[in-house]
Design a protein around this motif. Structure first.
Motif, PDB file in Angstrom:
ATOM      1  N   SER A  31     -28.006  18.486  10.899  1.00 46.29           N
ATOM      2  CA  SER A  31     -27.655  17.458   9.916  1.00 46.29           C
ATOM      3  C   SER A  31     -27.164  18.138   8.636  1.00 46.29           C
ATOM      4  O   SER A  31     -27.362  19.342   8.455  1.00 46.29           O
ATOM      5  CB  SER A  31     -28.880  16.599   9.587  1.00 46.29           C
ATOM      6  N   ASP A  32     -26.566  17.338   7.769  1.00 41.63           N
ATOM      7  CA  ASP A  32     -26.175  17.863   6.459  1.00 41.63           C
ATOM      8  C   ASP A  32     -27.400  18.352   5.694  1.00 41.63           C
ATOM      9  O   ASP A  32     -27.321  19.333   4.966  1.00 41.63           O
ATOM     10  CB  ASP A  32     -25.448  16.803   5.633  1.00 41.63           C
ATOM     11  N   GLU A  33     -28.533  17.688   5.876  1.00 32.62           N
ATOM     12  CA  GLU A  33     -29.747  18.105   5.179  1.00 32.62           C
ATOM     13  C   GLU A  33     -30.150  19.520   5.591  1.00 32.62           C
ATOM     14  O   GLU A  33     -30.547  20.328   4.750  1.00 32.62           O
ATOM     15  CB  GLU A  33     -30.892  17.121   5.436  1.00 32.62           C
ATOM     16  N   ASP A  34     -30.051  19.824   6.895  1.00 29.47           N
ATOM     17  CA  ASP A  34     -30.334  21.189   7.363  1.00 29.47           C
ATOM     18  C   ASP A  34     -29.376  22.175   6.719  1.00 29.47           C
ATOM     19  O   ASP A  34     -29.771  23.235   6.238  1.00 29.47           O
ATOM     20  CB  ASP A  34     -30.193  21.307   8.883  1.00 29.47           C
ATOM     21  N   LEU A  35     -28.101  21.829   6.720  1.00 28.24           N
ATOM     22  CA  LEU A  35     -27.078  22.705   6.157  1.00 28.24           C
ATOM     23  C   LEU A  35     -27.352  22.965   4.671  1.00 28.24           C
ATOM     24  O   LEU A  35     -27.312  24.113   4.215  1.00 28.24           O
ATOM     25  CB  LEU A  35     -25.698  22.079   6.359  1.00 28.24           C
ATOM     26  N   ILE A  36     -27.667  21.928   3.936  1.00 29.09           N
ATOM     27  CA  ILE A  36     -27.970  22.070   2.504  1.00 29.09           C
ATOM     28  C   ILE A  36     -29.168  22.991   2.296  1.00 29.09           C
ATOM     29  O   ILE A  36     -29.166  23.836   1.402  1.00 29.09           O
ATOM     30  CB  ILE A  36     -28.194  20.686   1.864  1.00 29.09           C
ATOM     31  N   GLU A  37     -30.180  22.860   3.142  1.00 29.72           N
ATOM     32  CA  GLU A  37     -31.355  23.728   3.024  1.00 29.72           C
ATOM     33  C   GLU A  37     -30.983  25.191   3.284  1.00 29.72           C
ATOM     34  O   GLU A  37     -31.439  26.089   2.579  1.00 29.72           O
ATOM     35  CB  GLU A  37     -32.457  23.272   3.983  1.00 29.72           C
ATOM     36  N   PHE A  38     -30.161  25.462   4.295  1.00 32.35           N
ATOM     37  CA  PHE A  38     -29.727  26.835   4.561  1.00 32.35           C
ATOM     38  C   PHE A  38     -28.993  27.409   3.347  1.00 32.35           C
ATOM     39  O   PHE A  38     -29.193  28.563   2.979  1.00 32.35           O
ATOM     40  CB  PHE A  38     -28.812  26.918   5.782  1.00 32.35           C
ATOM     41  N   SER A  43     -29.320  30.921  -1.985  1.00 30.19           N
ATOM     42  CA  SER A  43     -29.135  30.904  -3.447  1.00 30.19           C
ATOM     43  C   SER A  43     -27.900  30.137  -3.892  1.00 30.19           C
ATOM     44  O   SER A  43     -27.244  30.507  -4.858  1.00 30.19           O
ATOM     45  CB  SER A  43     -29.106  32.333  -3.995  1.00 30.19           C
ATOM     46  N   LEU A  44     -27.590  29.055  -3.190  1.00 28.99           N
ATOM     47  CA  LEU A  44     -26.510  28.159  -3.597  1.00 28.99           C
ATOM     48  C   LEU A  44     -27.133  26.800  -3.925  1.00 28.99           C
ATOM     49  O   LEU A  44     -27.134  25.888  -3.112  1.00 28.99           O
ATOM     50  CB  LEU A  44     -25.471  28.025  -2.476  1.00 28.99           C
ATOM     51  N   PRO A  45     -27.692  26.647  -5.124  1.00 30.82           N
ATOM     52  CA  PRO A  45     -28.458  25.447  -5.461  1.00 30.82           C
ATOM     53  C   PRO A  45     -27.647  24.157  -5.495  1.00 30.82           C
ATOM     54  O   PRO A  45     -28.199  23.087  -5.304  1.00 30.82           O
ATOM     55  CB  PRO A  45     -29.038  25.766  -6.835  1.00 30.82           C
ATOM     56  N   ASP A  46     -26.351  24.216  -5.723  1.00 32.46           N
ATOM     57  CA  ASP A  46     -25.514  23.010  -5.742  1.00 32.46           C
ATOM     58  C   ASP A  46     -24.824  22.816  -4.403  1.00 32.46           C
ATOM     59  O   ASP A  46     -23.693  22.359  -4.332  1.00 32.46           O
ATOM     60  CB  ASP A  46     -24.478  23.092  -6.867  1.00 32.46           C
ATOM     61  N   ALA A  47     -25.519  23.152  -3.327  1.00 29.78           N
ATOM     62  CA  ALA A  47     -24.935  23.171  -1.989  1.00 29.78           C
ATOM     63  C   ALA A  47     -24.323  21.823  -1.595  1.00 29.78           C
ATOM     64  O   ALA A  47     -23.256  21.797  -0.984  1.00 29.78           O
ATOM     65  CB  ALA A  47     -25.972  23.592  -0.968  1.00 29.78           C
ATOM     66  N   GLU A  48     -24.962  20.739  -1.938  1.00 31.86           N
ATOM     67  CA  GLU A  48     -24.463  19.424  -1.535  1.00 31.86           C
ATOM     68  C   GLU A  48     -23.036  19.196  -2.033  1.00 31.86           C
ATOM     69  O   GLU A  48     -22.200  18.642  -1.321  1.00 31.86           O
ATOM     70  CB  GLU A  48     -25.382  18.317  -2.030  1.00 31.86           C
TER      71      GLU A  48
END
Length: 70
Positions: A31-38, A43-48
Motif C-alpha cells: 500500500s501507499d502507507e507501506d511505501l511512505i513508511e519505507f 530519512s525522507l520525512p515528507d515522503a507522502e
C-alpha cells in the motif's frame, strides 16, 4: 544517477511491490502507507508529497499506487 532515487518495481503475482531507495532494497509495499513508511525510515520525512513526483519516485511495470493482488 540515471533514474529517480526511489523505484517502485512491478507488482508481484502474489501482491505487493518491491521498493528500492538509492539502489538498496527497502522492502515489499502492499500500500501507499507501506511505501511512505519505507521512505520515512530512509530519512525522507515528507515522503507522502514525493509519491507522484517523477524526480523522486519511478513507478515501473504497473500503474502508480496499484499494488496487485489483494
Amino acid at each position: 544517477m540515471d533514474h529517480a532515487p526511489i523505484v517502485v518495481h512491478r507488482p508481484s503475482p502474489s501482491g505487493g511491490r518491491r521498493v528500492t531507495v538509492r539502489d538498496e532494497i527497502a522492502g515489499l509495499a502492499h500500500s501507499d502507507e507501506d511505501l511512505i513508511e519505507f521512505l520515512r525510515r530512509a530519512s525522507l520525512p515528507d515522503a507522502e508529497s514525493l509519491l507522484d513526483d517523477p524526480r523522486w519516485v519511478e513507478w515501473r511495470g504497473g500503474r502508480p499506487h496499484d499494488y496487485g493482488a489483494v
